[in-house]
Design a protein around this motif. Structure first.
Motif, short mmCIF file in Angstrom:
data_model
loop_
_atom_site.label_atom_id
_atom_site.label_comp_id
_atom_site.label_asym_id
_atom_site.label_seq_id
_atom_site.Cartn_x
_atom_site.Cartn_y
_atom_site.Cartn_z
N ASP A 43 17.80 -25.00 41.31
CA ASP A 43 17.02 -25.45 42.47
C ASP A 43 17.64 -24.87 43.73
O ASP A 43 18.80 -25.13 44.05
CB ASP A 43 17.00 -26.97 42.54
N THR A 44 16.86 -24.08 44.44
CA THR A 44 17.32 -23.42 45.66
C THR A 44 16.50 -23.91 46.84
O THR A 44 15.29 -24.09 46.73
CB THR A 44 17.17 -21.89 45.54
N ASP A 45 17.17 -24.14 47.97
CA ASP A 45 16.46 -24.57 49.18
C ASP A 45 15.63 -23.41 49.72
O ASP A 45 16.18 -22.38 50.13
CB ASP A 45 17.45 -25.04 50.25
N LEU A 46 14.32 -23.58 49.71
CA LEU A 46 13.41 -22.54 50.21
C LEU A 46 12.58 -23.09 51.36
O LEU A 46 12.16 -24.24 51.33
CB LEU A 46 12.49 -22.06 49.09
N THR A 47 12.34 -22.26 52.34
CA THR A 47 11.47 -22.63 53.45
C THR A 47 10.02 -22.49 53.01
O THR A 47 9.73 -21.94 51.94
CB THR A 47 11.73 -21.74 54.67
N LEU A 48 9.11 -22.99 53.85
CA LEU A 48 7.70 -22.85 53.54
C LEU A 48 7.32 -21.38 53.41
O LEU A 48 6.58 -20.99 52.49
CB LEU A 48 6.85 -23.52 54.63
N PHE A 49 7.84 -20.55 54.29
CA PHE A 49 7.57 -19.11 54.20
C PHE A 49 8.11 -18.54 52.89
O PHE A 49 7.46 -17.70 52.26
CB PHE A 49 8.20 -18.38 55.39
N ASP A 50 9.30 -18.98 52.49
CA ASP A 50 9.88 -18.52 51.22
C ASP A 50 8.97 -18.87 50.04
O ASP A 50 8.78 -18.04 49.13
CB ASP A 50 11.26 -19.13 51.00
N TRP A 51 8.43 -20.09 50.05
CA TRP A 51 7.56 -20.50 48.95
C TRP A 51 6.27 -19.69 48.94
O TRP A 51 5.78 -19.30 47.87
CB TRP A 51 7.23 -21.99 49.05
N VAL A 52 5.70 -19.42 50.12
CA VAL A 52 4.50 -18.59 50.19
C VAL A 52 4.79 -17.21 49.61
O VAL A 52 4.00 -16.66 48.82
CB VAL A 52 4.01 -18.48 51.65
N PHE A 53 5.94 -16.65 50.00
CA PHE A 53 6.32 -15.33 49.48
C PHE A 53 6.50 -15.38 47.97
O PHE A 53 6.03 -14.47 47.25
CB PHE A 53 7.62 -14.87 50.14
N GLN A 54 7.18 -16.41 47.45
CA GLN A 54 7.41 -16.50 46.01
C GLN A 54 6.11 -16.66 45.23
O GLN A 54 5.95 -16.08 44.15
CB GLN A 54 8.37 -17.66 45.70
N TYR A 55 5.17 -17.44 45.76
CA TYR A 55 3.87 -17.57 45.11
C TYR A 55 3.22 -16.20 44.96
O TYR A 55 2.71 -15.83 43.89
CB TYR A 55 2.96 -18.49 45.91
N ALA A 56 3.22 -15.43 46.07
CA ALA A 56 2.57 -14.12 46.06
C ALA A 56 3.34 -13.13 45.18
O ALA A 56 2.75 -12.42 44.35
CB ALA A 56 2.46 -13.58 47.49
N TYR A 57 4.66 -13.11 45.34
CA TYR A 57 5.48 -12.14 44.60
C TYR A 57 5.46 -12.42 43.10
O TYR A 57 5.25 -11.50 42.30
CB TYR A 57 6.92 -12.20 45.12
N GLN A 58 5.69 -13.67 42.71
CA GLN A 58 5.73 -13.99 41.28
C GLN A 58 4.37 -13.79 40.63
O GLN A 58 4.29 -13.37 39.47
CB GLN A 58 6.23 -15.42 41.08
N SER A 59 3.29 -14.09 41.35
CA SER A 59 1.95 -13.88 40.80
C SER A 59 1.70 -12.41 40.54
O SER A 59 1.19 -12.01 39.48
CB SER A 59 0.88 -14.45 41.75
#
Length: 206
Positions: free
Chosen positions: A178-194
């Motif tokens: 579990d890593t502390d991610l900002t809202l921007f980080d989560w948006v990026f991860q959603y797009a990148y991982q998809s």
């Protein structure tokens, strides 16, 4: 008294102007509502994949494998898993910045853990998640490992499971840090991982 036709036309025109002025605002609100609803649906659909993937079972492992980059949080979890039952070997996927693969701080020479007993640090070829699955198979060919616990970070868990199931013959369970991610980080991860999921689906194993 009767109303002249000209006066009726005069009052209708301002009304049409008012309606025409309001319509773009209404269309904008509809568009914003549709966009917001789409984003909400994507966020909800991604929760069990990127945010709350099913937990893996790290028990009875004969190898712990840290997927790169080997950040401290991942190494700490790997140490905990190794000490939980009995000392088991640790395999770490490291960078090779000299050849343009990853950051220098994740090279084997920069990591103290790579000089400890029972630890193997190697750079995957190719330098991808699929390459890391291939690295595990090469390690298993000479070390005869059984169950392997793969350590990554939470948004990456589902994709690791897919790629290793597709490309590796090893018995693997995946756990996430579990890593502390900002809202921007989560948006990026959603797009990148998809996007990476699509690439993994279309790309053959190395």
């Amino acid at each position: 008294m009767t109303t002249s036709p000209s006066s009726g036309i005069g009052t209708a025109r301002p009304r049409r102007r008012i309606v025409a002025w309001l319509l773009p605002g209404r269309r904008g609100r509809r568009l914003a509502l549709a966009l917001g609803s789409t984003i909400l649906l994507i966020a909800i659909a991604g929760l069990p994949v990127f945010v709350f993937p099913p937990p893996g079972d790290p028990g009875d492992a004969s190898l712990v494998y840290v997927i790169g980059p080997p950040q401290q949080e991942r190494l700490d979890l790997a140490r905990t898993l190794r000490d939980a039952d009995r000392p088991v070997p640790l395999l770490i996927s490291v960078s090779d910045s000299g050849t343009g693969h990853g950051e220098a701080r994740f090279d084997a020479a920069a990591l103290d853990v790579c000089r400890r007993r029972g630890v193997t640090c190697e750079t995957p070829d190719p330098f991808t998640t699929a390459g890391e699955s291939r690295l595990l198979d090469r390690y298993d060919a000479t070390h005869e490992s059984g169950k392997t616990v793969v350590v990554t970070f939470t948004p990456h868990v589902a994709r690791i499971r897919y790629i290793f199931a597709k490309c590796s013959a090893a018995d693997v369970t995946v756990v996430g840090v579990d890593t502390d991610l900002t809202l921007f980080d989560w948006v990026f991860q959603y797009a990148y991982q998809s996007a990476a999921f699509v690439k993994a689906w279309l790309t053959p194993c190395p």
